[in-house]
Design a protein around this motif. Structure first.
Motif, PDB file in Angstrom:
ATOM      1  N   LYS A  70       0.827  -1.211   0.000  1.00 29.47           N
ATOM      2  CA  LYS A  70       0.000   0.000   0.000  1.00 29.47           C
ATOM      3  C   LYS A  70       0.862   1.262   0.000  1.00 29.47           C
ATOM      4  O   LYS A  70       0.445   2.308  -0.500  1.00 29.47           O
ATOM      5  CB  LYS A  70      -0.945  -0.014   1.202  1.00 29.47           C
ATOM      6  CG  LYS A  70      -2.034  -1.092   1.124  1.00 29.47           C
ATOM      7  CD  LYS A  70      -2.872  -1.128   2.380  1.00 29.47           C
ATOM      8  CE  LYS A  70      -4.120  -2.000   2.248  1.00 29.47           C
ATOM      9  NZ  LYS A  70      -3.845  -3.420   2.041  1.00 29.47           N
ATOM     10  N   ALA A  74       0.539   4.154  -2.694  1.00 29.06           N
ATOM     11  CA  ALA A  74       0.381   5.540  -2.266  1.00 29.06           C
ATOM     12  C   ALA A  74       1.413   6.440  -2.943  1.00 29.06           C
ATOM     13  O   ALA A  74       1.107   7.575  -3.329  1.00 29.06           O
ATOM     14  CB  ALA A  74       0.510   5.636  -0.751  1.00 29.06           C
ATOM     15  N   GLY A 113      -7.657   6.951   0.173  1.00 32.88           N
ATOM     16  CA  GLY A 113      -6.296   6.532   0.493  1.00 32.88           C
ATOM     17  C   GLY A 113      -6.037   6.449   1.985  1.00 32.88           C
ATOM     18  O   GLY A 113      -5.125   5.736   2.414  1.00 32.88           O
ATOM     19  N   LEU A 158      -8.289   1.118  -0.448  1.00 33.72           N
ATOM     20  CA  LEU A 158      -6.955   1.383  -0.983  1.00 33.72           C
ATOM     21  C   LEU A 158      -6.844   0.942  -2.439  1.00 33.72           C
ATOM     22  O   LEU A 158      -6.176   1.581  -3.252  1.00 33.72           O
ATOM     23  CB  LEU A 158      -5.910   0.691  -0.107  1.00 33.72           C
ATOM     24  CG  LEU A 158      -4.462   1.191  -0.174  1.00 33.72           C
ATOM     25  CD1 LEU A 158      -3.774   0.840  -1.468  1.00 33.72           C
ATOM     26  CD2 LEU A 158      -4.386   2.678   0.114  1.00 33.72           C
ATOM     27  N   PHE A 161      -8.314   3.570  -4.557  1.00 33.82           N
ATOM     28  CA  PHE A 161      -7.342   4.679  -4.523  1.00 33.82           C
ATOM     29  C   PHE A 161      -6.300   4.512  -5.631  1.00 33.82           C
ATOM     30  O   PHE A 161      -6.039   5.432  -6.412  1.00 33.82           O
ATOM     31  CB  PHE A 161      -6.709   4.668  -3.144  1.00 33.82           C
ATOM     32  CG  PHE A 161      -5.619   5.668  -2.878  1.00 33.82           C
ATOM     33  CD1 PHE A 161      -5.859   7.026  -2.900  1.00 33.82           C
ATOM     34  CD2 PHE A 161      -4.342   5.231  -2.533  1.00 33.82           C
ATOM     35  CE1 PHE A 161      -4.852   7.932  -2.592  1.00 33.82           C
ATOM     36  CE2 PHE A 161      -3.342   6.122  -2.226  1.00 33.82           C
ATOM     37  CZ  PHE A 161      -3.591   7.481  -2.259  1.00 33.82           C
ATOM     38  N   LEU A 272      -0.400   8.587   3.801  1.00 29.56           N
ATOM     39  CA  LEU A 272      -0.841   7.811   2.641  1.00 29.56           C
ATOM     40  C   LEU A 272       0.052   6.590   2.559  1.00 29.56           C
ATOM     41  O   LEU A 272       1.236   6.680   2.255  1.00 29.56           O
ATOM     42  CB  LEU A 272      -0.765   8.657   1.372  1.00 29.56           C
ATOM     43  CG  LEU A 272      -1.778   9.810   1.325  1.00 29.56           C
ATOM     44  CD1 LEU A 272      -1.642  10.602   0.034  1.00 29.56           C
ATOM     45  CD2 LEU A 272      -3.208   9.295   1.493  1.00 29.56           C
TER      46      LEU A 272
END
Length: 365
Positions: A70, A74, A113, A158, A161, A272
């Motif tokens: 993640k 991000a 996010g 996520l 996102f 994030l």
């Protein structure tokens, strides 16, 4: 840089004393540990990458890192923002027309996010098996909480996102990761799909019943938990968090965006990908912040306006797991130190946190 023999031997003994009992207690077949401290990189390898052939773990062994992925997603999203290709405050529907007039369509990219757009589930339901079905699920989602008031840790949140960053650039997510982000970070042995030439380096994971297992494809898997990497590349990634010198200006800006503080959740500030705590931080605070409740239960949250900028005096961390692997990574800019624990078995987060904290306490200048 590497340590002098005397320093390396001393640290080896300290890390051995922490990691070896941990592996025995948690029945972990193999681990790779990477530490950066006092301007020096250290690598420690334990056990086997594959019990079938007793292939030893090395600093180049590839591990699944689960939700540590993640942070890469991000950074990819933040890079699009730094390049002016995506507005983090824009509604999701701007980049994903399928969400127009849906409950999630009005949620901002940033809220998704930070897991704060709504209480989306931790995982997609079993009947959702691919990205197309995932989008239908999200399109039909009925709002449960007021936006920005609850943090619900969520792969769907996520995953969307990351998907929105790909939509904004009209390129597949995996292509952006492979062609833009990973090379831009200087990472040469980090993958979403391990290529044939690297399969011999790919560790075998093991589930709770000792059965060999590796991650299976799933909806938004690449975005939420798809990264496989080595201790060497992971430490390079963490060193980029400590000091992005040598990276492009846009990449350095993207890293700073991920380090920002956007929502307050108890003692933890949600960035994030990354989660951060003012440093120094008590071990009990870290154990609680990385605990099961933070993953599985809704947490009251408050949006920070304005957002807190990136800063050096924080402990930044992220846990990650797949069924057969467990990972934990940390960096503290003010101390110039970082650590990665990579294992081919999923084991409790509190054990990872305690081990990393003990090792970094031993090397803290």
């Amino acid at each position: 840089m590497t340590a002098t023999p005397a320093l390396a031997d001393d640290l080896q003994r300290q890390v051995d004393a922490i990691v070896q009992p941990l592996m025995q207690a948690q029945r972990i077949p193999g681990m790779a540990v990477a530490v950066y401290a006092n301007g020096q990189a250290h690598y420690f390898s334990y056990g086997v990458a594959d019990k079938a052939d007793n292939r030893p773990v090395t600093r180049d062994t590839l591990f699944e890192v689960g939700s540590v992925s993640k942070t890469y997603t991000a950074t990819l999203v933040a890079l699009a923002s730094a390049q002016g290709k995506l507005d983090l405050d824009a509604p999701a529907s701007r980049y994903q027309p399928a969400l127009e007039k849906s409950a999630l369509g009005s949620a901002s990219i940033l809220e998704l996010g930070a897991y704060s757009a709504d209480c989306l589930p931790l995982q997609f339901p079993d009947e959702v098996s691919n990205d197309k079905q995932a989008l239908v699920f999200l399109q039909q989602w009925q709002q449960k909480t007021e936006r920005g008031t609850r943090r619900c840790y969520s792969n769907p949140s996520l995953g969307l996102f990351g998907n929105l960053a790909a939509q904004a650039q009209k390129r597949p997510f995996a292509e952006l990761m492979r062609q833009d982000l990973l090379p831009g970070l200087g990472l040469k042995h980090t993958y979403l799909q391990v290529p044939a030439a690297e399969r011999s380096h790919y560790a075998q994971g093991y589930d709770a019943n000792e059965r060999p297992i590796r991650v299976s494809p799933g909806p938004f898997a690449d975005e939420a938990y798809g990264i496989k990497t080595s201790a060497t590349d992971m430490l390079a990634y963490l060193r980029a968090q400590l000091d992005p010198q040598g990276l492009s200006a846009d990449m350095a800006k993207a890293i700073a965006i991920t380090h920002g503080g956007y929502f307050q959740v108890g003692d933890m500030t949600q960035g994030l990908g990354w989660e951060r705590y003012p440093y120094p931080v008590a071990l009990d605070t870290l154990v609680k912040g990385n605990g099961v409740q933070m993953i599985r239960e809704a947490q009251a949250t408050k949006r920070l306006q304005p957002a807190q900028p990136a800063g050096p005096a924080y402990w930044y961390n992220k846990t990650g797991a797949t069924t057969g692997f467990g990972a934990y990574v940390v960096f503290v800019p003010s101390k110039g130190m970082a650590i990665a624990l990579l294992a081919n078995r999923n084991y409790p987060n509190d054990e990872r946190v305690r081990a990393a904290h003990a090792i970094l306490s031993a090397v803290t200048p």
